[in-house]
Design a protein around this motif. Structure first.
Motif: not given
Length: 122
Positions: A6-7, A116
Motif C-alpha cells: 500500500e502507498s 498504510t
C-alpha cells in the motif's frame, strides 16, 4: 506468494483528500477480490470498500459518497480515492485480496498488505 504494498497514506487536514494505492506483485495469479479495510486504535478492523473481478462494489455506510474504489486489472492495482476526509477516518488502511493461483487446481489464496497510516487532523 503474492505481495501487496500500500502507498498514499499520510497526514491531511479535515476535508482533504488522499488516494491510496495497492500494488499486487507475484507470478501466475489473477485477482478475484480486492478490498480495503481499516483499523483505528482500540477498534475492530472494518471493511471500507470492496471490488470483485465481476465489478461488484460495496462500501461501508460511513464512507459512501466520499470514497471510491477502482482498479487497473492489467497492472494488478487497486485504488481508494478518499475525499472529504474526517478525523474519524483516521486509521491504518489495509489492502486485502483473494487471488486464484496459476496452479493445476487454480487454488484461491488470501493476502493482506502491511497497511498504510491515514491521519486526518488539523
Amino acid at each position: 506468494q503474492v505481495q501487496l504494498v500500500e502507498s498514499g497514506g499520510g497526514l491531511v487536514q479535515p476535508g482533504g483528500s488522499l488516494r491510496l494505492a495497492c500494488a499486487a506483485s507475484g507470478s501466475a495469479f489473477s485477482i478475484n477480490v480486492m478490498d480495503w479495510y481499516r483499523q483505528a486504535p482500540g477498534k475492530q478492523r472494518e471493511l471500507v470498500a470492496s471490488l470483485t473481478s465481476g465489478g461488484n462494489l460495496n462500501y461501508a455506510d460511513s464512507v459512501k459518497g466520499r470514497f471510491t474504489i477502482s482498479r487497473d486489472n492489467a497492472k494488478n492495482m487497486v485504488y481508494l480515492q478518499m475525499n472529504s476526509l474526517k478525523p474519524d477516518d483516521t486509521a491504518v488502511y489495509y489492502c486485502y485480496t483473494i487471488v486464484t493461483k496459476g496452479d493445476a487446481l487454480r487454488s484461491r489464496e488470501i493476502y493482506w498488505g502491511q497497511g498504510t497510516q491515514v491521519t486526518v487532523s488539523s
